[in-house]
Design a protein around this motif. Structure first.
Motif, PDB file in Angstrom:
ATOM      1  N   MET A  23     -10.153   1.252   8.458  1.00 41.87           N
ATOM      2  CA  MET A  23     -10.200   1.896   7.149  1.00 41.87           C
ATOM      3  C   MET A  23      -8.804   2.007   6.534  1.00 41.87           C
ATOM      4  O   MET A  23      -8.663   2.053   5.324  1.00 41.87           O
ATOM      5  N   LEU A  24      -7.786   2.035   7.367  1.00 39.92           N
ATOM      6  CA  LEU A  24      -6.406   2.167   6.881  1.00 39.92           C
ATOM      7  C   LEU A  24      -5.718   0.819   6.702  1.00 39.92           C
ATOM      8  O   LEU A  24      -4.551   0.768   6.344  1.00 39.92           O
ATOM      9  N   SER A  25      -6.437  -0.256   6.941  1.00 38.37           N
ATOM     10  CA  SER A  25      -5.806  -1.574   6.908  1.00 38.37           C
ATOM     11  C   SER A  25      -5.943  -2.263   5.554  1.00 38.37           C
ATOM     12  O   SER A  25      -5.649  -3.442   5.433  1.00 38.37           O
ATOM     13  N   GLU A  26      -6.356  -1.546   4.545  1.00 37.31           N
ATOM     14  CA  GLU A  26      -6.575  -2.115   3.218  1.00 37.31           C
ATOM     15  C   GLU A  26      -5.786  -1.312   2.192  1.00 37.31           C
ATOM     16  O   GLU A  26      -5.907  -0.088   2.127  1.00 37.31           O
ATOM     17  N   VAL A  27      -4.986  -1.986   1.409  1.00 45.79           N
ATOM     18  CA  VAL A  27      -4.115  -1.335   0.426  1.00 45.79           C
ATOM     19  C   VAL A  27      -4.905  -0.470  -0.549  1.00 45.79           C
ATOM     20  O   VAL A  27      -4.512   0.657  -0.855  1.00 45.79           O
ATOM     21  N   SER A  28      -6.025  -0.964  -1.032  1.00 47.96           N
ATOM     22  CA  SER A  28      -6.813  -0.188  -2.003  1.00 47.96           C
ATOM     23  C   SER A  28      -7.280   1.134  -1.400  1.00 47.96           C
ATOM     24  O   SER A  28      -7.281   2.166  -2.076  1.00 47.96           O
ATOM     25  N   ARG A  29      -7.659   1.121  -0.139  1.00 51.71           N
ATOM     26  CA  ARG A  29      -8.106   2.361   0.506  1.00 51.71           C
ATOM     27  C   ARG A  29      -6.946   3.346   0.629  1.00 51.71           C
ATOM     28  O   ARG A  29      -7.122   4.551   0.443  1.00 51.71           O
ATOM     29  N   LEU A  30      -5.770   2.837   0.928  1.00 47.07           N
ATOM     30  CA  LEU A  30      -4.599   3.710   1.007  1.00 47.07           C
ATOM     31  C   LEU A  30      -4.262   4.293  -0.363  1.00 47.07           C
ATOM     32  O   LEU A  30      -3.851   5.446  -0.469  1.00 47.07           O
ATOM     33  N   GLN A  31      -4.449   3.488  -1.415  1.00 47.43           N
ATOM     34  CA  GLN A  31      -4.238   3.996  -2.775  1.00 47.43           C
ATOM     35  C   GLN A  31      -5.218   5.138  -3.078  1.00 47.43           C
ATOM     36  O   GLN A  31      -4.837   6.153  -3.660  1.00 47.43           O
ATOM     37  N   ILE A  32      -6.459   4.953  -2.692  1.00 44.78           N
ATOM     38  CA  ILE A  32      -7.482   5.978  -2.920  1.00 44.78           C
ATOM     39  C   ILE A  32      -7.107   7.254  -2.182  1.00 44.78           C
ATOM     40  O   ILE A  32      -7.139   8.352  -2.755  1.00 44.78           O
ATOM     41  N   LEU A  33      -6.729   7.122  -0.922  1.00 44.97           N
ATOM     42  CA  LEU A  33      -6.352   8.295  -0.135  1.00 44.97           C
ATOM     43  C   LEU A  33      -5.150   9.001  -0.759  1.00 44.97           C
ATOM     44  O   LEU A  33      -5.100  10.227  -0.818  1.00 44.97           O
ATOM     45  N   SER A  34      -4.204   8.215  -1.232  1.00 46.24           N
ATOM     46  CA  SER A  34      -3.019   8.792  -1.866  1.00 46.24           C
ATOM     47  C   SER A  34      -3.413   9.603  -3.104  1.00 46.24           C
ATOM     48  O   SER A  34      -2.893  10.695  -3.330  1.00 46.24           O
ATOM     49  N   CYS A  35      -4.324   9.075  -3.905  1.00 46.08           N
ATOM     50  CA  CYS A  35      -4.794   9.794  -5.093  1.00 46.08           C
ATOM     51  C   CYS A  35      -5.460  11.105  -4.717  1.00 46.08           C
ATOM     52  O   CYS A  35      -5.267  12.123  -5.386  1.00 46.08           O
ATOM     53  N   LEU A  36      -6.243  11.083  -3.669  1.00 41.61           N
ATOM     54  CA  LEU A  36      -7.035  12.259  -3.293  1.00 41.61           C
ATOM     55  C   LEU A  36      -6.225  13.298  -2.534  1.00 41.61           C
ATOM     56  O   LEU A  36      -6.719  14.393  -2.268  1.00 41.61           O
ATOM     57  N   ARG A  37      -4.995  12.970  -2.228  1.00 38.71           N
ATOM     58  CA  ARG A  37      -4.156  13.938  -1.520  1.00 38.71           C
ATOM     59  C   ARG A  37      -3.969  15.216  -2.344  1.00 38.71           C
ATOM     60  O   ARG A  37      -3.871  16.309  -1.803  1.00 38.71           O
ATOM     61  N   GLU A  90      -1.254  12.987   8.353  1.00 39.63           N
ATOM     62  CA  GLU A  90      -0.309  13.054   9.471  1.00 39.63           C
ATOM     63  C   GLU A  90      -0.170  11.688  10.123  1.00 39.63           C
ATOM     64  O   GLU A  90       0.937  11.257  10.466  1.00 39.63           O
ATOM     65  N   LEU A  91      -1.289  11.012  10.278  1.00 46.09           N
ATOM     66  CA  LEU A  91      -1.276   9.675  10.862  1.00 46.09           C
ATOM     67  C   LEU A  91      -0.473   8.712   9.991  1.00 46.09           C
ATOM     68  O   LEU A  91       0.372   7.961  10.497  1.00 46.09           O
ATOM     69  N   CYS A  92      -0.702   8.769   8.689  1.00 45.97           N
ATOM     70  CA  CYS A  92       0.045   7.902   7.764  1.00 45.97           C
ATOM     71  C   CYS A  92       1.538   8.220   7.785  1.00 45.97           C
ATOM     72  O   CYS A  92       2.368   7.309   7.735  1.00 45.97           O
ATOM     73  N   GLU A  93       1.882   9.508   7.871  1.00 45.69           N
ATOM     74  CA  GLU A  93       3.294   9.891   7.926  1.00 45.69           C
ATOM     75  C   GLU A  93       3.955   9.371   9.203  1.00 45.69           C
ATOM     76  O   GLU A  93       5.108   8.920   9.169  1.00 45.69           O
ATOM     77  N   LEU A  94       3.240   9.420  10.329  1.00 39.86           N
ATOM     78  CA  LEU A  94       3.775   8.868  11.577  1.00 39.86           C
ATOM     79  C   LEU A  94       4.073   7.379  11.431  1.00 39.86           C
ATOM     80  O   LEU A  94       5.128   6.892  11.840  1.00 39.86           O
ATOM     81  N   VAL A  95       3.129   6.657  10.830  1.00 37.90           N
ATOM     82  CA  VAL A  95       3.305   5.219  10.640  1.00 37.90           C
ATOM     83  C   VAL A  95       4.476   4.952   9.687  1.00 37.90           C
ATOM     84  O   VAL A  95       5.328   4.089   9.950  1.00 37.90           O
ATOM     85  N   CYS A  96       4.541   5.701   8.589  1.00 40.10           N
ATOM     86  CA  CYS A  96       5.627   5.512   7.622  1.00 40.10           C
ATOM     87  C   CYS A  96       6.985   5.823   8.251  1.00 40.10           C
ATOM     88  O   CYS A  96       7.959   5.108   8.002  1.00 40.10           O
ATOM     89  N   ASP A  97       7.048   6.879   9.058  1.00 40.30           N
ATOM     90  CA  ASP A  97       8.303   7.198   9.757  1.00 40.30           C
ATOM     91  C   ASP A  97       8.708   6.063  10.675  1.00 40.30           C
ATOM     92  O   ASP A  97       9.883   5.698  10.749  1.00 40.30           O
ATOM     93  N   ARG A  98       7.753   5.490  11.373  1.00 40.53           N
ATOM     94  CA  ARG A  98       8.049   4.379  12.295  1.00 40.53           C
ATOM     95  C   ARG A  98       8.565   3.167  11.529  1.00 40.53           C
ATOM     96  O   ARG A  98       9.534   2.529  11.918  1.00 40.53           O
ATOM     97  N   ILE A  99       7.924   2.856  10.411  1.00 36.22           N
ATOM     98  CA  ILE A  99       8.358   1.720   9.586  1.00 36.22           C
ATOM     99  C   ILE A  99       9.755   1.978   9.036  1.00 36.22           C
ATOM    100  O   ILE A  99      10.601   1.078   9.024  1.00 36.22           O
ATOM    101  N   THR A 100      10.028   3.201   8.596  1.00 33.30           N
ATOM    102  CA  THR A 100      11.356   3.560   8.095  1.00 33.30           C
ATOM    103  C   THR A 100      12.414   3.341   9.168  1.00 33.30           C
ATOM    104  O   THR A 100      13.473   2.766   8.895  1.00 33.30           O
TER     105      THR A 100
END
Length: 121
Positions: A23-37, A90-100
């Motif tokens: 579910m997290l492997s698609e850009v559009s889904r991540l955009q949707i989640l970002s909007c709903l934050r 939290e999961l997305c933040e962990l991944v973003c921190d790792r990529i950073t």
């Protein structure tokens, strides 16, 4: 579900984990989640915020809802979607921190290479 995976972890146990990450492997889904934050939104608002087409949005909202990441709440003829599993951020933040961290390491390696090139000239 076990707290840690081992070589003996069955496919039946790993399948829902793979589906969740899918579910997290698609850009559009991540955009949707970002909007709903920031809170619940209806489909029209999500389309305006993301630029995702109606048919594509419906497909992604259905998948995210079936996985339990989103919930839907009808109000009259309008349906509002919201995050039902806040740990997703939290999961997305962990991944973003790792990529950073990886990008910072690469930048440092390039700086060292630049210094090496200057010395070699």
């Amino acid at each position: 579900m076990p707290k840690t995976f081992s070589a003996q972890t069955s496919s039946a146990v790993l399948e829902p984990v793979a589906e969740y990450f899918k579910m997290l492997s698609e850009v559009s889904r991540l955009q949707i989640l970002s909007c709903l934050r920031s809170g619940p939104m209806n489909g029209k608002d999500i389309i305006e915020a993301t630029g995702i087409g109606q048919a594509n949005l419906s497909k992604h909202l259905k998948a995210l809802t079936q996985t339990g990441i989103l919930s839907r709440r009808p109000e009259g003829v309008t349906v509002y979607y919201e995050i039902s599993d806040p740990i997703i951020f939290e999961l997305c933040e962990l991944v973003c921190d790792r990529i950073t961290n990886q990008l910072q390491q690469r930048a440092e390696e390039f700086e060292q290479f630049k210094d090496f090139i200057k010395v070699s000239k």
